[in-house]
Write a protein that holds these residues in place. Sequence first.
Motif, PDB file in Angstrom:
ATOM      1  N   ILE A 157       0.820  -1.208   0.000  1.00  0.00           N
ATOM      2  CA  ILE A 157       0.000   0.000   0.000  1.00  0.00           C
ATOM      3  C   ILE A 157       0.856   1.261   0.000  1.00  0.00           C
ATOM      4  O   ILE A 157       0.468   2.286  -0.581  1.00  0.00           O
ATOM      5  CB  ILE A 157      -0.973  -0.017   1.203  1.00  0.00           C
ATOM      6  CG1 ILE A 157      -2.070   1.036   1.026  1.00  0.00           C
ATOM      7  CG2 ILE A 157      -0.232   0.168   2.529  1.00  0.00           C
ATOM      8  CD1 ILE A 157      -3.195   0.921   2.051  1.00  0.00           C
ATOM      9  N   GLU A 194      -5.578  -2.508   1.290  1.00  0.00           N
ATOM     10  CA  GLU A 194      -4.780  -3.731   1.351  1.00  0.00           C
ATOM     11  C   GLU A 194      -5.318  -4.624   2.454  1.00  0.00           C
ATOM     12  O   GLU A 194      -5.481  -4.185   3.596  1.00  0.00           O
ATOM     13  CB  GLU A 194      -3.304  -3.434   1.593  1.00  0.00           C
ATOM     14  CG  GLU A 194      -2.465  -4.700   1.642  1.00  0.00           C
ATOM     15  CD  GLU A 194      -0.968  -4.462   1.683  1.00  0.00           C
ATOM     16  OE1 GLU A 194      -0.245  -5.402   2.052  1.00  0.00           O
ATOM     17  OE2 GLU A 194      -0.524  -3.345   1.356  1.00  0.00           O
ATOM     18  N   LEU A 231      -3.889  -6.112  -2.709  1.00  0.00           N
ATOM     19  CA  LEU A 231      -3.927  -4.647  -2.759  1.00  0.00           C
ATOM     20  C   LEU A 231      -4.867  -4.214  -3.879  1.00  0.00           C
ATOM     21  O   LEU A 231      -4.762  -4.692  -5.013  1.00  0.00           O
ATOM     22  CB  LEU A 231      -2.533  -4.078  -3.017  1.00  0.00           C
ATOM     23  CG  LEU A 231      -2.454  -2.563  -3.275  1.00  0.00           C
ATOM     24  CD1 LEU A 231      -2.858  -1.780  -2.029  1.00  0.00           C
ATOM     25  CD2 LEU A 231      -1.061  -2.170  -3.740  1.00  0.00           C
TER      26      LEU A 231
END
Length: 331
Positions: free
Chosen positions: A128, A260, A265
């Motif tokens: 992320i 995430e 993700l």
Amino acid sequence: MPLTAVIAGITHWHAPRYVRILRARGVRLLGAADADAGAGRAASQRYDIAFEADTDRLLEKTRPDLALLLPRHDLATREITAVAARGVAMLLEKPMGRNGREAAASAAAVRRAGIFASVCLPNRYLGIWDAYRALVADDALGTLLHAHFRTINGPPSRYIDYGVPWMLDPDIAGGGALRNLGIHGADAICQLAAGRPLTMTGASISHAGHDGRIEDFAAAVCATADGFIATLEAGYTYANQQEGGDYEWRIAATAAYLHECNGRLRVHRRGATIEERAVPTPHLAYEIMVNAALDAFEAGAAPPATVDDCVFAVDLQDRIYATAAMARTPD
């Protein structure tokens, strides 16, 4: 010449992971130490590392390039200060003490010595963050609105299985799930706040499970004056010992939404299709973290995660504990 290192705190539950990563990197492990001499000697034998009960004596005998410190929380400041006094570079497990005051004393010792010291915060290497930085670089994030960081792992009984029952003693560990796991979310919140003061707007802690000495779960909400809101959850409430348990991190802004969760993700850009990919889960991020720290050390660069970063996160934890305690106090 390969780097040389020692490990102080060889009974730590993350020690097997660090031993594997350091050896894969080619680092020569010259010795290990631990406050629990019996368990430490046994662990060192399993890893085929020479053992010395006292960290200072270990450093005197081996003169390593760096020390990996995995101290018991109540001994952290003493250990960090002793290593810093010898001018030895460090990789440091969080939280550097039982509270913000002790973490600050540990950080002060490192600053006085002027040595390299990188704190082990593997969640900084989750996918992320790469996505977040890419959006910022492309001026495609917009205004930061809110974020949520959840880290839930298995029951605290696992620390007995790991041979570190002191993790269930708040006088030694400085707390339970919030202190141990919540530091990752606290660090993430501090990074996004970027120096803006955070106001606690609410917090709650549960001791309902297990023996009640340490908290099993904590939830908190904080905010900046300009409207950024962050929530944090930390718990020992996952039903089994699955590696990594359950985690979920979200960052929301006016032009993008990042999500995430458990190795996946998703990046939602305004007006675009959803981007989705597999990413390393937190326990896999340790290898990235250690190698990033060693790369910085060998290059003479700044540590990726500083001792001051750790102090900021631990201070935020302290404020969560205090806010939760006030919420429990009857009128």
